[in-house]
Design a protein around this motif. Structure first.
Motif, PDB file in Angstrom:
ATOM      1  N   VAL A  73      76.280  37.223  56.518  1.00  0.00           N
ATOM      2  CA  VAL A  73      77.317  36.295  56.112  1.00  0.00           C
ATOM      3  C   VAL A  73      77.743  35.572  57.214  1.00  0.00           C
ATOM      4  O   VAL A  73      77.753  35.947  58.312  1.00  0.00           O
ATOM      5  N   VAL A  74      78.396  34.407  56.863  1.00  0.00           N
ATOM      6  CA  VAL A  74      79.249  33.741  57.932  1.00  0.00           C
ATOM      7  C   VAL A  74      80.510  33.710  57.152  1.00  0.00           C
ATOM      8  O   VAL A  74      80.920  33.134  56.059  1.00  0.00           O
ATOM      9  N   PRO A 102      84.102  36.416  46.420  1.00  0.00           N
ATOM     10  CA  PRO A 102      82.940  36.272  47.278  1.00  0.00           C
ATOM     11  C   PRO A 102      81.639  35.464  46.514  1.00  0.00           C
ATOM     12  O   PRO A 102      81.562  35.948  45.232  1.00  0.00           O
ATOM     13  N   PRO A 103      80.709  35.059  47.192  1.00  0.00           N
ATOM     14  CA  PRO A 103      79.284  34.697  46.434  1.00  0.00           C
ATOM     15  C   PRO A 103      78.779  35.881  45.657  1.00  0.00           C
ATOM     16  O   PRO A 103      78.903  36.901  46.042  1.00  0.00           O
ATOM     17  N   LEU A 120      80.311  32.591  53.464  1.00  0.00           N
ATOM     18  CA  LEU A 120      79.097  31.880  53.050  1.00  0.00           C
ATOM     19  C   LEU A 120      77.934  33.197  53.120  1.00  0.00           C
ATOM     20  O   LEU A 120      77.759  33.890  54.230  1.00  0.00           O
ATOM     21  N   THR A 121      77.047  33.134  51.968  1.00  0.00           N
ATOM     22  CA  THR A 121      76.042  34.095  52.036  1.00  0.00           C
ATOM     23  C   THR A 121      74.830  33.386  52.111  1.00  0.00           C
ATOM     24  O   THR A 121      74.831  32.381  51.809  1.00  0.00           O
ATOM     25  N   LYS A 122      73.782  34.153  52.631  1.00  0.00           N
ATOM     26  CA  LYS A 122      72.545  33.383  52.836  1.00  0.00           C
ATOM     27  C   LYS A 122      71.892  33.083  51.259  1.00  0.00           C
ATOM     28  O   LYS A 122      71.940  33.755  50.220  1.00  0.00           O
TER      29      LYS A 122
END
Lengths: 118, 634
Positions: free
Chosen positions: A87-88, A77-78, A104-106
């Motif tokens: 997150v998305v 993960p990011p 996806l993280t901010k």
């Protein structure tokens, strides 16, 4: 121009490339390919590269929903991924569990108010 | 506010002294905003944490350049920068054109003042950077990944672009309000539009390079709504820059140009609404800020204002001439415009899609990369081809025979290039092959034009200095070709391999053999650095490190990628070390080989050079301008 716009609509409708993006409280009877927007709730355990995957929960950003369980397989993960972060998460949803393939993280955008970045 | 009311009253009642007073008020707006900006800059430099804004965006350990860059690091400071640039641009544009275009600037002042009033209101009533508090001992600091030189320059570049589009918009509105809808407003604002467009384009490339080196996912553009917010006005402004040439030369496309300049301006404001309102999910922000609603209201009001003006002045916006042939330079410009606007609307539709589905289906649906990539190929590849044909095709009416004769050399070069590319295996990606072939065609036409022109006048430098606008445009075209080659090369022909490694184990990717040498963790003053060290052999011999930093203050992580650029082979070796486990020494590594990716960054420099050539003051053009505007003045 109207014709061009019609092509867009047709393409996006027919090709079916769009994905529902829902919050945990909106999931209801949904199933299949979708994305969930929410806040990561712990404990986040496991490894995304292992067979059991990385396991964590997601709750509405305002914190007023049931927790949806997520199992994520794939690239790490990011770096900004952690409990409490918005997150998305994209993947396939069935039987109350999201089998995720993307997170996806901010991005640490300078344009974001500090309150939401914390 | 005074400049708006007094300026509008003066314009309607034709009161010269009041108009002068309104103009001076606009100058004063710039002066007072400059004072406010200096106050904020001094507060930042002095770490005056009694200013909430300073405390939220800086801390004592931050270096001076990053401390000062916090000016545009937050929402409130960004708005102040917006107003500063707007009033500065506006005051200068009005001052420079006050004598030549007096009847027009009388109306430009209240339009610019109207935009300025909105931003001043936002700063005073909604999002002030001057809110105070009891000063804490230290501030919150700046996210580590934003402490990057590209991030110092990227936001102000975008602002110079966004705000710069207000000037042509204000002059267009001024032209319609005053009824002077001839080409003078276009001539007067050409450089302003060009400068804004260049800043916007270069700013986006700076952001893309930051994402590439700092965010560490191996890409540079993700079609995120926030990124698209900057792309859309740039596409509209690109269409506008091309179509104004047709109006200047042929008196055509007057309505279209008004629509385009309004579209570019509205999209620049709409982009801010998108990024601030939280109506769409973006990887850049999930925050919901109150300023989003205000920006939406401003977009609606200014769009209604623009459309009303255009409808009102339709009789004055009739074309002087008509399109004579579908095979002519005018037509090529028209096709170019349609493709650019179609691409712009495609992106807009993609950005709006979640909002539209939420409104009509009660469920947010998003569309991803395949949608954007598909339409980029559908509209982008013909655009690339037109970039080669457009400058060579005859005005008014061309024949197919004459065109083929004119393009014989470029066509031959591109066919040979295509055959050679297939021979070396580039046929594996059809869009990539088409992009390369079309690019070679465009480059051949540019070279052909330069050689022909240079032969006529003696040298390339003389040629360029005699028509900076035209040849500056060719340099920009060359930059777009480099960009296209870079995007095609890095996306269509790249390699991406992932593997789990322990020390001593190797992986081979596109001729590079990477052996994990060691895993280490180091404590530095403000961070814990975890690194995987790779010995690389094969196409390059050396060492690359990759891993992550965990900062102590602010407590944020950042990914640190290893990049080795080979100019000789025109590619990047890009290593992302994930999950660097210092106990087991197991590393999950992702290796990307990205051919020609550096052409994208070189394209940015060439783009700036071309825009600079086109912007450079030209005495011949100035004389032409004075002659042209003289009858209107008299």
């Amino acid at each position: 121009m109207a014709g061009v716009l019609a092509v867009f609509l047709l393409y996006t409708a027919v090709a079916g490339n769009s994905t529902p993006t829902l919050t945990p409280s909106q999931l209801g009877t949904h199933a299949g390919k979708l994305a969930i927007v929410g806040t990561v709730v712990g404990p986040a355990a496991g490894d995304s590269h292992s067979t059991h995957g990385l396991r964590f929960g997601l709750r509405d950003i305002d914190g007023k929903s049931q927790v949806v369980r997520v199992v994520y397989h794939g690239e790490s993960p990011p770096p900004l991924f952690k409990v409490g972060r918005s997150v998305v998460v994209g993947g396939s949803y069935a039987h109350g569990r999201l089998t995720a393939t993307s997170i996806l993280t901010k991005c640490p955008s300078k344009y974001t108010a500090t309150t939401s970045a914390s | 506010m005074y400049a708006l009311v007094a300026g509008a009253t003066a314009a309607v009642t034709n009161r010269r002294r009041l108009a002068l007073s309104a103009r001076n008020a606009l100058f004063c707006c710039f002066g007072s905003t400059l004072v406010a900006a200096i106050v904020l800059a001094v507060a930042l430099a002095r770490h005056d944490f009694s200013f909430t804004y300073v405390a939220q965006h800086t801390n004592r350990t931050l270096s001076t350049p990053y401390t000062l860059s916090a000016f545009w690091g937050g929402q409130e400071g960004s708005l102040l920068l917006w107003l500063l640039v707007l009033t500065g641009y506006g005051a200068l544009a009005v001052a420079l054109n006050r004598k030549l275009l007096r009847d027009l600037t009388v109306w430009v002042v209240p339009v610019l003042a109207g935009i300025g009033t909105f931003f001043a209101f936002m700063l005073v009533a909604v999002a002030s950077p001057f809110d105070t508090q009891t000063a804490p001992l230290d501030g919150a600091g700046l996210t580590p990944s934003l402490q990057n030189p590209y991030m110092v320059a990227h936001p102000p570049m975008l602002y110079l672009g966004y705000v710069g589009l207000s000037v042509p918009f204000a002059f267009a509105a001024g032209a319609m309000l005053s009824g002077r809808t001839d080409e003078r407003w276009i001539v007067a604002t050409r450089r302003w539009t060009l400068a804004a467009w260049a800043f916007l384009g270069f700013g986006q490339l700076l952001g893309a390079h930051w994402a590439y080196v700092e965010v560490g996912w191996g890409g540079y553009y993700a079609w995120d709504p926030v990124e698209n917010a900057a792309l859309m006005p740039w596409l509209a402004a690109t269409a506008f820059l091309h179509s104004v040439m047709i109006q200047e030369r042929k008196g055509m496309l007057k309505v279209w140009n008004m629509v385009l300049v309004a579209l570019a301006f509205e999209l620049s404001i709409f982009g801010t609404f998108l990024t601030r309102s939280g109506v769409v999910n973006s990887i850049h922000s999930f925050s919901k800020s109150p300023i989003g609603t205000w920006f939406l209201a401003f977009v609606v009001i200014s769009t209604v204002f623009s459309l009303t003006l255009i409808m009102w002045r339709l009789p004055l916006l009739k074309a002087r001439t008509k399109l004579e042939s579908a095979l002519s330079r005018e037509a090529a410009f028209l096709y170019n415009n349609l493709l650019l606007v179609a691409l712009c609307l495609t992106v807009l539709w993609g950005v709006l899609f979640p909002i539209v589905t939420q409104l009509f289906k009660g469920e947010t649906r998003t569309i991803g990369r395949p949608y954007y990539d598909f339409f980029l190929r559908v509209f982008g590849l013909p655009l690339l081809l037109l970039m080669g044909i457009g400058p060579l095709i005859a005005w008014r009416k061309a024949s197919v025979r004459a065109l083929v004769k004119m393009l014989a050399w470029p066509i031959t070069v591109s066919i040979l290039c295509g055959v050679a590319l297939v021979a070396v295996g580039a046929g594996s990606s059809r869009p990539g092959l088409i992009a390369y072939t079309f690019s070679s065609f465009v480059l051949a036409t540019i070279v052909l034009e330069l050689v022909r022109g240079a032969r006529a006048v003696g040298s390339v430098f003389t040629l360029i200095s005699r028509n900076r606008r035209r040849y500056g445009g060719y340099v920009v075209h060359a930059a777009i070709v480099l960009l296209a080659i870079g995007i095609a090369g890095s996306s269509a022909y790249g390699t991406n391999v992932q593997r789990r490694l322990t020390p001593g184990q190797s992986m081979t990717v596109a001729g590079y053999t990477l052996t994990l040498a060691q895993v280490r963790r180091t404590q530095v003053p403000n961070a814990t650095e975890t690194r995987a060290v790779f010995d690389v052999s094969g196409r390059w011999n050396g060492t690359l490190t990759s891993g992550d930093n965990q900062y102590i203050f602010p407590p944020e992580p950042s990914r640190e990628v290893g990049i080795k650029t080979s100019w000789k082979r025109a590619e990047d070796l890009y290593v992302i070390a994930d999950d660097v486990n210092v106990k087991t020494h197991v590393v999950f590594v992702q290796v990307l080989v990205k051919p020609l990716v550096n052409l994208i960054w070189i394209a940015g420099i060439v783009f700036l050079l071309g825009a600079g050539v086109a912007l450079w003051p030209d005495a011949r053009e100035q004389r032409r301008l004075v002659t042209r505007l003289a009858p209107a003045r008299a």
